[in-house]
Design a protein around this motif. Sequence first.
Motif, PDB file in Angstrom:
ATOM      1  N   PHE A 117       2.497 -16.047  -0.027  1.00 56.87           N
ATOM      2  CA  PHE A 117       1.046 -14.984   0.291  1.00 56.87           C
ATOM      3  C   PHE A 117       1.131 -14.734   1.424  1.00 56.87           C
ATOM      4  O   PHE A 117       0.436 -13.535   1.632  1.00 56.87           O
ATOM      5  CB  PHE A 117       0.079 -16.218  -0.016  1.00 56.87           C
ATOM      6  N   LEU A 118       0.909 -15.917   2.545  1.00 60.31           N
ATOM      7  CA  LEU A 118       1.526 -14.819   3.771  1.00 60.31           C
ATOM      8  C   LEU A 118       3.010 -14.190   3.906  1.00 60.31           C
ATOM      9  O   LEU A 118       2.633 -13.991   5.722  1.00 60.31           O
ATOM     10  CB  LEU A 118       1.544 -16.094   4.529  1.00 60.31           C
ATOM     11  N   SER A 119       3.776 -14.324   3.427  1.00 57.61           N
ATOM     12  CA  SER A 119       5.394 -13.810   4.576  1.00 57.61           C
ATOM     13  C   SER A 119       5.414 -12.789   3.745  1.00 57.61           C
ATOM     14  O   SER A 119       6.158 -11.644   3.846  1.00 57.61           O
ATOM     15  CB  SER A 119       6.566 -14.923   4.048  1.00 57.61           C
ATOM     16  N   GLY A 120       4.852 -12.419   2.469  1.00 58.93           N
ATOM     17  CA  GLY A 120       5.277 -11.049   1.510  1.00 58.93           C
ATOM     18  C   GLY A 120       4.978 -10.098   2.167  1.00 58.93           C
ATOM     19  O   GLY A 120       3.917  -9.974   2.727  1.00 58.93           O
ATOM     20  N   THR A 121       5.317  -9.315   1.275  1.00 60.35           N
ATOM     21  CA  THR A 121       4.521  -7.984   0.795  1.00 60.35           C
ATOM     22  C   THR A 121       3.848  -7.425  -0.449  1.00 60.35           C
ATOM     23  O   THR A 121       4.143  -8.349  -1.236  1.00 60.35           O
ATOM     24  CB  THR A 121       5.521  -6.688   1.879  1.00 60.35           C
ATOM     25  N   LEU A 122       3.123  -6.385   0.389  1.00 57.74           N
ATOM     26  CA  LEU A 122       2.577  -6.075  -1.195  1.00 57.74           C
ATOM     27  C   LEU A 122       3.372  -6.059  -2.823  1.00 57.74           C
ATOM     28  O   LEU A 122       4.670  -5.085  -2.656  1.00 57.74           O
ATOM     29  CB  LEU A 122       2.100  -5.204  -1.116  1.00 57.74           C
ATOM     30  N   PRO A 123       3.410  -6.061  -3.429  1.00 56.97           N
ATOM     31  CA  PRO A 123       4.234  -6.207  -4.847  1.00 56.97           C
ATOM     32  C   PRO A 123       3.717  -4.591  -5.181  1.00 56.97           C
ATOM     33  O   PRO A 123       2.687  -4.057  -5.061  1.00 56.97           O
ATOM     34  CB  PRO A 123       3.918  -7.568  -5.362  1.00 56.97           C
ATOM     35  N   PRO A 124       4.395  -4.729  -6.236  1.00 56.75           N
ATOM     36  CA  PRO A 124       3.999  -3.251  -7.304  1.00 56.75           C
ATOM     37  C   PRO A 124       3.517  -3.731  -8.295  1.00 56.75           C
ATOM     38  O   PRO A 124       2.950  -4.832  -8.509  1.00 56.75           O
ATOM     39  CB  PRO A 124       5.279  -2.683  -8.438  1.00 56.75           C
ATOM     40  N   PRO A 125       1.925  -2.782  -8.834  1.00 60.87           N
ATOM     41  CA  PRO A 125       1.225  -2.988  -9.571  1.00 60.87           C
ATOM     42  C   PRO A 125       1.379  -3.995 -10.538  1.00 60.87           C
ATOM     43  O   PRO A 125       2.967  -4.017 -11.369  1.00 60.87           O
ATOM     44  CB  PRO A 125       0.373  -1.238 -10.138  1.00 60.87           C
ATOM     45  N   GLY A 161       4.942 -11.430  -3.957  1.00 60.09           N
ATOM     46  CA  GLY A 161       4.192 -10.744  -3.309  1.00 60.09           C
ATOM     47  C   GLY A 161       3.316 -11.645  -2.109  1.00 60.09           C
ATOM     48  O   GLY A 161       2.032 -12.664  -2.196  1.00 60.09           O
ATOM     49  N   GLY A 162       2.561 -10.993  -1.244  1.00 63.43           N
ATOM     50  CA  GLY A 162       1.672 -11.423   0.376  1.00 63.43           C
ATOM     51  C   GLY A 162       0.898 -10.162   0.821  1.00 63.43           C
ATOM     52  O   GLY A 162       1.692  -9.015   0.108  1.00 63.43           O
ATOM     53  N   VAL A 163       0.322 -10.665   1.490  1.00 67.02           N
ATOM     54  CA  VAL A 163      -0.303  -9.797   2.482  1.00 67.02           C
ATOM     55  C   VAL A 163       0.355  -9.611   4.075  1.00 67.02           C
ATOM     56  O   VAL A 163      -0.194  -9.837   5.385  1.00 67.02           O
ATOM     57  CB  VAL A 163      -2.140 -10.569   2.818  1.00 67.02           C
ATOM     58  N   PHE A 164       1.685 -10.291   4.783  1.00 65.55           N
ATOM     59  CA  PHE A 164       1.987 -10.703   5.915  1.00 65.55           C
ATOM     60  C   PHE A 164       1.739  -8.810   6.288  1.00 65.55           C
ATOM     61  O   PHE A 164       1.559  -9.419   7.694  1.00 65.55           O
ATOM     62  CB  PHE A 164       3.959 -10.484   5.937  1.00 65.55           C
ATOM     63  N   PRO A 165       1.807  -7.889   6.192  1.00 71.06           N
ATOM     64  CA  PRO A 165       1.409  -6.728   6.919  1.00 71.06           C
ATOM     65  C   PRO A 165       0.832  -6.273   7.235  1.00 71.06           C
ATOM     66  O   PRO A 165      -0.068  -6.498   8.488  1.00 71.06           O
ATOM     67  CB  PRO A 165       2.387  -5.269   6.158  1.00 71.06           C
ATOM     68  N   ALA A 166      -0.263  -7.133   6.777  1.00 71.71           N
ATOM     69  CA  ALA A 166      -2.000  -7.373   7.588  1.00 71.71           C
ATOM     70  C   ALA A 166      -2.057  -7.907   8.026  1.00 71.71           C
ATOM     71  O   ALA A 166      -2.394  -7.529   8.828  1.00 71.71           O
ATOM     72  CB  ALA A 166      -3.367  -7.460   5.671  1.00 71.71           C
TER      73      ALA A 166
END
Lengths: 274, 299, 250
Positions: free
Chosen positions: A47-55, A60-65
């Motif tokens: 959640f902290l290291s991943g990126t947004l998954p497809p719908p 996935g996760g919120v790393f870019p945020a």
Amino acid sequence: MYRRLKDDLFVLFAFASALLAILPIFHILFSVFYNGIPVLAKYGVEFLSGTLPPPNKAGGGVFPAIYGSLTMIVLSLMLGIPLGVFAGVFIAEYPSSSISKAARTVLVIILEFPTILVGLFVMAVMVIPMGRFSAIAGAFALTIVMLPYVATYTEQAIRSVPQHYKEVGFALGLNRFRIVFSITLRIAKKVFITGLLIGMAKVSGETAPLIFTAGNVWRSTGALNEPAGAIPLWIYYLVQQPYSNYHEIAWGAAVVLLAIFLVIFLSARLMVRS
Amino acid sequence: MDKFKIFLFPFVSAVFGVLILMLAVFVLNSVSIFQREGLAIYTTNVWIASENPEEEYYGILAATYGTLYTSLIALIIVLPIAIGFSVFIVDFVPEKFKEAFIIPTDIMAGMPTILFGIWGVFYLVPAISGFADFMYKNFSFIPLFSYYNPTGFSYLAAGMLLSIMVLPFASSLIREAYRAVPEVYREAALSLGLTRFEVARILLGYIKPSILASTLLAFGRAVGETVAVSLVIGNAFNINPSLFAPGYTISSLLANQFGNAFVYEYMPSALFSAGLALFAIGLVVNVAGLIVLRRWTHV
Amino acid sequence: MSAITIEKLFLRYGEQEVLRGIDLEIPENVCFAIMGPSGCGKSSLLKVLNRLVEMNHNVKISGDVKLFGNSIFKMDLTKLRRQVGMVFQIPNPFPHMSIYDNITYAVKCNGIAKKKEELDKIVEWALKKAALFDEVKDRLKMRANQLSGGQMQRLCIARALALKPRVMLMDEPTANLDPISADKIEDLITELKNEYTIVMVTHSPGQAARVSDFVAFLYMGRVIEVGKTEEVFENPKNELTERYVTGRIG
């Protein structure tokens, strides 16, 4: 008796108001934890290291945020602290000057100002000329939001120090710059740091000034002159999507945001206490 | 002027610079829509976005209406609760426990607004949806309930969410004023054989200017709130008396429409003029609040 | 019968003992002065009499106080305070209210009068009693904070009198006034003591000697000496009292 009854109703009204005032607070805090913590547990470290998954795809996760929020907060502190501190020092050191009096009023006005307008302003002066959204523009908007907090608390910090400490400085032959930065602000460092923390808490949660400055991205290159994501921005956009995994991620991000805010808030609180 | 002052001067000027530049940016960018439409941008409710600039026409009355309507709903809810809550803390809670009631509201006052937004979407709006359905079916003859909108995204949702958001702010101002009423007046009132209610009425009369000031400042906050409102208000160009109708506020209009505004010739200018209106409302309300507050504290 | 009987009164704020066993008899329709150096507990004693001292959360009281034979601790608070008016050290008319409303607010709340004519009459009567009527009769709607300090204090006296109390408590009523205004208040007290029982706290032995019929000397929470004013001042039985009235302590 009529008079007694009125008094009893008044007490009831006061207690009911307290309940109505406090209840939503706990409901909101509770619902963020209740919906968010299971998401963190389910997604794990990703959640902290991943990126947004497809719908509708798991994981996935919120790393870019997180990355975007951190870079913009750090940048805005780098800009906002010197700006706010020096402005605050001016107001505190020359309190009777008409510039200081006017500045004090302007700071309160900026503090109360709709932050979406700050976003539009920065969009007009930075985003349009640069031709794109960027982390720098977002940070600049946050700087403006932070400025009145830092300046006001710096002023308060300096004014809380008794005059005679300053006089000692003069007697030792120090110049004003030295006196302010190595005596006054050192003595009042609690108020000063509290001000910085409150400014930081404020900008770490801001959404509106970022919409048209940072622009938001789901995958970032990390460059400062390119669009950036931010935790509050992500929540804002994810909530508006129809996908349930996006709502989950929004709640997870909300818990992260709340945790960041609470840590800063509580340190500011402890600072005042001790 | 000493060297130190000269060194600091640019930084303090930046404070003024920000406000003046902001005003300038909003005025300059509004010019083209003013030249095209005049004041009609503020007095009409139309939104015709077209690739053909000839056909474009904008009027933000619905958003101005929504801003005032939702803020008013918020104030009507907030004011009695803030007063009652202040009296509760000052008069009924023992000194040791006061903090326990104040800390949660302080947390609330500083909390990221988007968290109110996500809560509003997933809890408040569904709750209002059921209520809206019920009220419409039984009381639709009353204008307040005359709009059928079972989604719950509405003025009422925005107003209620705003009330929750500004309450900590309004109540802290009123509470501090109420707490600061000199003890001699409380003693005088008590010595006259008055009940708690009658005493509180006198003391609240004494802090009336503070209550007015906090009402104005709370109104200013409600007017400027953006993301939480735009998530629950339904975003529709609507001027409707019903609490359950969806609408727009100026700030939610900005948040929603600016993203695609630059495709069109006049929309950016229309939106900047909306921002200018928000600027003006915010400035007037906040300055009025500050004046009341200051005059009061100088007595 | 005595107006007020105080029996074995102890009072403490938290750990701090303020009154240590007070016994006093206060006769009807006299001016009874309580004097003593600051911190001796005289203000606290006065505020026990209308139970205003109970505002303070950590206060503990034991013993009894009887008002015309009835224990004040068993009385309804609003009824007690209607019978026992109070005037404070700092003149405290409600500054945001008019002179007229200052007097009538509590009159209305306590259900003494409701109609305009009745209220008008009470206001005039009370202001005359407080020797203020002639100065303010043309500006009753004026805010009370426009008055001078002495006028404010007399308005406070009028405000208390309007409830028709039997006892008036006065907590150093001239402490914050100029000498001329203070004089007027002292004259007023000599006037009022014919109809009301006045209990006055003062830190000035001179004032006690001028206006009171009886005096009690309080020191460190105890009554050191009590009696007719002339006797106490002319023949103090206790050495402390003598030193106080001659200005050597206090």
